[in-house]
Design an enzyme around this catalytic site. Structure first.
Site, PDB file in Angstrom:
ATOM      1  N   VAL A  46       0.848  -1.219   0.158  1.00 14.93           N
ATOM      2  CA  VAL A  46       0.029  -0.047   0.044  1.00 14.93           C
ATOM      3  C   VAL A  46       0.880   1.355   0.088  1.00 14.93           C
ATOM      4  O   VAL A  46       0.691   2.111  -0.672  1.00 14.93           O
ATOM      5  CB  VAL A  46      -0.915   0.079   1.329  1.00 14.93           C
ATOM      6  CG1 VAL A  46      -1.537   1.313   1.527  1.00 14.93           C
ATOM      7  CG2 VAL A  46      -1.877  -1.285   1.235  1.00 14.93           C
ATOM      8  N   GLY A 184     -13.732  11.894   8.398  1.00 12.80           N
ATOM      9  CA  GLY A 184     -12.670  11.302   9.145  1.00 12.80           C
ATOM     10  C   GLY A 184     -11.233  12.333   8.901  1.00 12.80           C
ATOM     11  O   GLY A 184     -10.807  12.242   8.151  1.00 12.80           O
ATOM     12  N   VAL A 273     -11.393   6.708   8.035  1.00 16.63           N
ATOM     13  CA  VAL A 273     -11.748   6.606   9.583  1.00 16.63           C
ATOM     14  C   VAL A 273     -11.087   5.687  10.114  1.00 16.63           C
ATOM     15  O   VAL A 273     -11.453   5.100  11.245  1.00 16.63           O
ATOM     16  CB  VAL A 273     -13.379   6.173   9.771  1.00 16.63           C
ATOM     17  CG1 VAL A 273     -14.138   7.343   9.470  1.00 16.63           C
ATOM     18  CG2 VAL A 273     -13.806   5.147   8.822  1.00 16.63           C
ATOM     19  N   ASP A 315       1.322  -3.284  10.369  1.00 18.51           N
ATOM     20  CA  ASP A 315      -0.040  -3.055  10.707  1.00 18.51           C
ATOM     21  C   ASP A 315      -0.767  -4.075  11.517  1.00 18.51           C
ATOM     22  O   ASP A 315      -1.887  -3.778  11.899  1.00 18.51           O
ATOM     23  CB  ASP A 315      -0.697  -2.422   9.626  1.00 18.51           C
ATOM     24  CG  ASP A 315      -0.140  -1.362   8.841  1.00 18.51           C
ATOM     25  OD1 ASP A 315       0.776  -0.775   9.431  1.00 18.51           O
ATOM     26  OD2 ASP A 315      -0.842  -0.818   7.978  1.00 18.51           O
ATOM     27  N   HIS A 447      24.317  27.565   9.929  1.00 20.30           N
ATOM     28  CA  HIS A 447      23.551  28.637   9.644  1.00 20.30           C
ATOM     29  C   HIS A 447      23.611  29.278   8.235  1.00 20.30           C
ATOM     30  O   HIS A 447      24.408  28.963   7.440  1.00 20.30           O
ATOM     31  CB  HIS A 447      24.220  29.720  10.465  1.00 20.30           C
ATOM     32  CG  HIS A 447      23.604  31.131  10.281  1.00 20.30           C
ATOM     33  ND1 HIS A 447      22.210  31.294  11.055  1.00 20.30           N
ATOM     34  CD2 HIS A 447      23.663  32.119   9.623  1.00 20.30           C
ATOM     35  CE1 HIS A 447      21.937  32.586  10.741  1.00 20.30           C
ATOM     36  NE2 HIS A 447      22.794  32.930  10.150  1.00 20.30           N
TER      37      HIS A 447
HETATM   38  P1  NAI Z   1      -6.884   7.957  11.877  1.00 25.54           P
HETATM   39  O1  NAI Z   1      -7.040   6.751  12.998  1.00 25.54           O
HETATM   40  O2  NAI Z   1      -5.637   8.617  11.607  1.00 25.54           O
HETATM   41  O3  NAI Z   1      -7.973   8.992  11.724  1.00 25.54           O
HETATM   42  C1  NAI Z   1      -9.547   8.579  11.722  1.00 25.54           C
HETATM   43  C2  NAI Z   1     -10.601   9.723  11.928  1.00 25.54           C
HETATM   44  O4  NAI Z   1     -11.721   9.452  11.699  1.00 25.54           O
HETATM   45  C3  NAI Z   1     -10.404  10.079  13.474  1.00 25.54           C
HETATM   46  O5  NAI Z   1     -10.017  11.219  13.631  1.00 25.54           O
HETATM   47  C4  NAI Z   1     -11.720   9.608  13.831  1.00 25.54           C
HETATM   48  O6  NAI Z   1     -12.201  10.301  15.039  1.00 25.54           O
HETATM   49  C5  NAI Z   1     -12.577   9.833  12.745  1.00 25.54           C
HETATM   50  N1  NAI Z   1     -13.618   9.030  12.536  1.00 25.54           N
HETATM   51  C6  NAI Z   1     -13.777   7.542  12.821  1.00 25.54           C
HETATM   52  N2  NAI Z   1     -15.214   7.433  12.534  1.00 25.54           N
HETATM   53  C7  NAI Z   1     -15.819   8.752  12.014  1.00 25.54           C
HETATM   54  C8  NAI Z   1     -17.226   8.746  11.553  1.00 25.54           C
HETATM   55  N3  NAI Z   1     -17.980   7.861  11.465  1.00 25.54           N
HETATM   56  N4  NAI Z   1     -17.321  10.094  11.135  1.00 25.54           N
HETATM   57  C9  NAI Z   1     -16.536  11.073  11.380  1.00 25.54           C
HETATM   58  N5  NAI Z   1     -15.287  10.916  11.696  1.00 25.54           N
HETATM   59  C10 NAI Z   1     -14.745   9.466  12.105  1.00 25.54           C
HETATM   60  O7  NAI Z   1      -7.202   6.928  10.557  1.00 25.54           O
HETATM   61  P2  NAI Z   1      -6.704   7.152   9.113  1.00 25.54           P
HETATM   62  O8  NAI Z   1      -6.499   8.832   8.743  1.00 25.54           O
HETATM   63  O9  NAI Z   1      -7.671   6.687   8.257  1.00 25.54           O
HETATM   64  O10 NAI Z   1      -5.325   6.651   8.750  1.00 25.54           O
HETATM   65  C11 NAI Z   1      -5.060   5.181   9.203  1.00 25.54           C
HETATM   66  C12 NAI Z   1      -3.854   5.020   9.515  1.00 25.54           C
HETATM   67  O11 NAI Z   1      -2.941   5.049   8.515  1.00 25.54           O
HETATM   68  C13 NAI Z   1      -3.220   5.743  10.822  1.00 25.54           C
HETATM   69  O12 NAI Z   1      -3.403   5.197  12.110  1.00 25.54           O
HETATM   70  C14 NAI Z   1      -1.886   6.187  10.359  1.00 25.54           C
HETATM   71  O13 NAI Z   1      -0.878   5.532  11.499  1.00 25.54           O
HETATM   72  C15 NAI Z   1      -1.657   5.620   8.976  1.00 25.54           C
HETATM   73  N6  NAI Z   1      -1.062   6.748   8.046  1.00 25.54           N
HETATM   74  C16 NAI Z   1       0.039   7.509   8.458  1.00 25.54           C
HETATM   75  C17 NAI Z   1       0.436   8.591   7.647  1.00 25.54           C
HETATM   76  C18 NAI Z   1       1.587   9.102   7.930  1.00 25.54           C
HETATM   77  O14 NAI Z   1       2.455   8.709   8.618  1.00 25.54           O
HETATM   78  N7  NAI Z   1       1.933  10.218   7.342  1.00 25.54           N
HETATM   79  C19 NAI Z   1      -0.157   8.869   6.354  1.00 25.54           C
HETATM   80  C20 NAI Z   1      -1.377   8.181   6.260  1.00 25.54           C
HETATM   81  C21 NAI Z   1      -1.988   7.069   7.207  1.00 25.54           C
END
Ligand code: NAI
Length: 468
Positions: A46, A184, A273, A315, A447
């Protein structure tokens, strides 16, 4: 490619070729193991194909568009900015993603890793079957490393189809949406919202909790969220998405907020989400691998499951779903199989959100020191006082060090602002190696650089600030 029905004996079998699996395979091969890797979709998983890497490509394209639009501080003026998004997508796919995935495939081959295409499933504690559309084969392994990753969570009523997108769909849109609705506001939601906002879309984010990016502390995310708002994003918090109606050219999302229902119309809706581990369809029930909570596999500090010759990484085990965590665990598993006395005893696991104003954190934060009752203090240095940031017209954000008050060791650090995703590594290095603030302040930083701000923050923590 291997096709056949006989059982082949293999040494180390890796399931999945993402940043967990491919790193495990290469390291295991470097250590002298004969490695076979199974992948059902794309080499690189992914992250390389439909996650971290292509999202960064779109984010970068968005930054360039914004830079062209906002050249006035530098005396630049453009006669309007046009975007051929098919070219952006072509570059993202055929240059960025292709370069990396073909590079990984080449590395695997260079290390004589046997690549098997197909869907892997455990038959028992010793055997994995691999099915493709027209063939089935079986592998009897001495050791296995499971690195099957995760997939987006679906919410009821929002099946991924048509204009209801998961992150993969949102990365592969044929056009910049006129209006992207994001359900989300976690890392994926805010990163992609920011990218499309910068590329010219209107964006509405519906978040269930009281604030976006709740995995980071509020002070840290404020500049990033303020920036989203300044660029015109509509952010609705404490909103619960209820249902979606799709038509040929758009979507209507009904959500509940403050006790009443609202409807927002847009061109696409991204549901981000969270992610769930890919452990439910790989035949683990045919093994004695012990499962933990939420579909995660239980492992010890060598990534070893309850079946000693089966390891699990990334994961599908506890901890954040981060590529660099998976890669770290991969190297531990490969070395443990080799008989090395390795253990996962890391202190510092950085995490980054690639929002327009980047957010990065490692180790303790002002919130965690309070929760844990630690004798520690946070010190903050703003980019507005950093020469390089000023000369880049990137003065939003700050660097923060969390310092143990007894030992003066750096036990946490955060950066929000320009370069945060790279700067955080210096803080991770400091934490992992038990460095004190004077170790940092006595290290000559060039710097003018953004990294100089880390030295400035250390001096602030010592009570001897120069630049503030
Ligand atoms: P996430 O867990 O970061 O965020 C999901 C969000 O959706 C939360 O704020 C939650 O409160 C909200 N939510 C849940 N159900 C909902 C609903 N029914 N209605 C409205 N809001 C709702 O999950 P996300 O963004 O999908 O990412 C998944 C994983 O992927 C993360 O745990 C992260 O570790 C990883 N990831 C890391 C990245 C990075 O390192 N830059 C970039 C993208 C993903």
């Amino acid at each position: 490619m291997v096709v056949g029905t006989l059982t082949e004996n293999v040494d180390t079998l890796v399931l999945g070729s993402g940043p967990g699996g491919y790193v495990a395979a290469i390291r295991a091969a470097e250590l002298g193991q004969k490695v076979t890797i199974v992948e059902r979709d794309y080499i690189g998983g992914v992250c390389l194909n439909v996650g971290c890497i292509p999202s960064k490509a779109l984010i970068t394209a968005g930054h360039h568009r914004q830079a062209m639009l906002n050249g006035s501080p530098f005396g630049l003026a453009s006669q309007g900015v046009s975007l051929d998004f098919s070219k952006t997508q072509d570059w993202k796919q055929n240059t960025v993603v292709h370069t990396l995935t073909s590079g990984v495939e080449m590395l695997l081959k260079k290390h004589h890793v046997q690549i098997v295409r197909g869907e892997a499933r455990f038959v028992d504690n010793q055997t994995v079957s691999v099915a493709t559309e027209d063939s089935a084969s079986q592998y009897s392994f001495r050791h296995a490393i499971v690195a099957t990753g995760s997939r987006p969570v679906e919410i009821p009523g929002f099946a991924f189809k048509g204009r209801v997108l998961d992150s993969t769909g949102a990365l592969n849109l044929p056009e910049v949406p006129e209006h992207l609705i994001v359900i989300g506001g976690g890392v994926i939601g805010t990163e992609l919202a920011g990218a499309y906002l910068n590329l010219g879309a209107k964006v509405t984010i519906l978040e269930g909790l009281p604030r976006l990016l709740s995995g980071f502390d509020q002070e840290l995310t404020k500049p990033a969220i303020d920036d989203l708002k300044q660029h015109g994003a509509t952010i609705v918090t404490e909103a619960k998405a209820k249902s979606v109606e799709q038509s040929e050219d758009g979507v209507k999302v009904t959500y509940e907020v403050g006790g009443h229902e609202e409807v927002v119309a847009g061109s696409y809706v991204l549901v981000s989400v969270g992610r769930r581990p890919n452990t439910d369809e790989i035949g683990l029930n045919n093994t004695n691998v012990k499962m933990g909570e939420r579909g995660l596999i239980e492992v010890n500090d060598q990534q070893q499951t309850s079946v000693p010759h089966i390891y699990a990484i990334g994961d599908i085990v506890a901890g954040p779903a981060l590529a660099h965590k998976a890669s770290f665990e991969a190297k531990i598993a490969a070395a443990a199989i080799n008989g090395d006395d390795v253990h996962d005893d890391h202190y510092a696991l950085p995490s980054v959100a690639y929002t327009n104003v980047e957010v990065a954190s490692v180790g303790e934060t002002p919130t965690t020191i309070k929760d844990k009752g630690l004798n520690a203090k946070a010190f903050k240095f703003p980019f507005a006082a950093n020469g390089r940031a000023i000369s880049m017209a990137e003065t939003a954000g700050f660097i923060r060090l969390v310092v143990d008050q007894e030992t003066q060791a750096v036990i946490g650090g955060q950066v929000t602002g320009a370069g945060a995703s790279d700067l955080i590594s210096e803080l991770a290095l400091a934490i992992e190696n038990g460095l004190t603030v004077s170790d940092i302040s006595l290290t000559i930083h060039p710097h003018p650089t953004l990294s100089e701000g880390i030295m400035d923050t250390a001096e602030l923590a010592e009570g001897l600030p120069i630049n503030i």
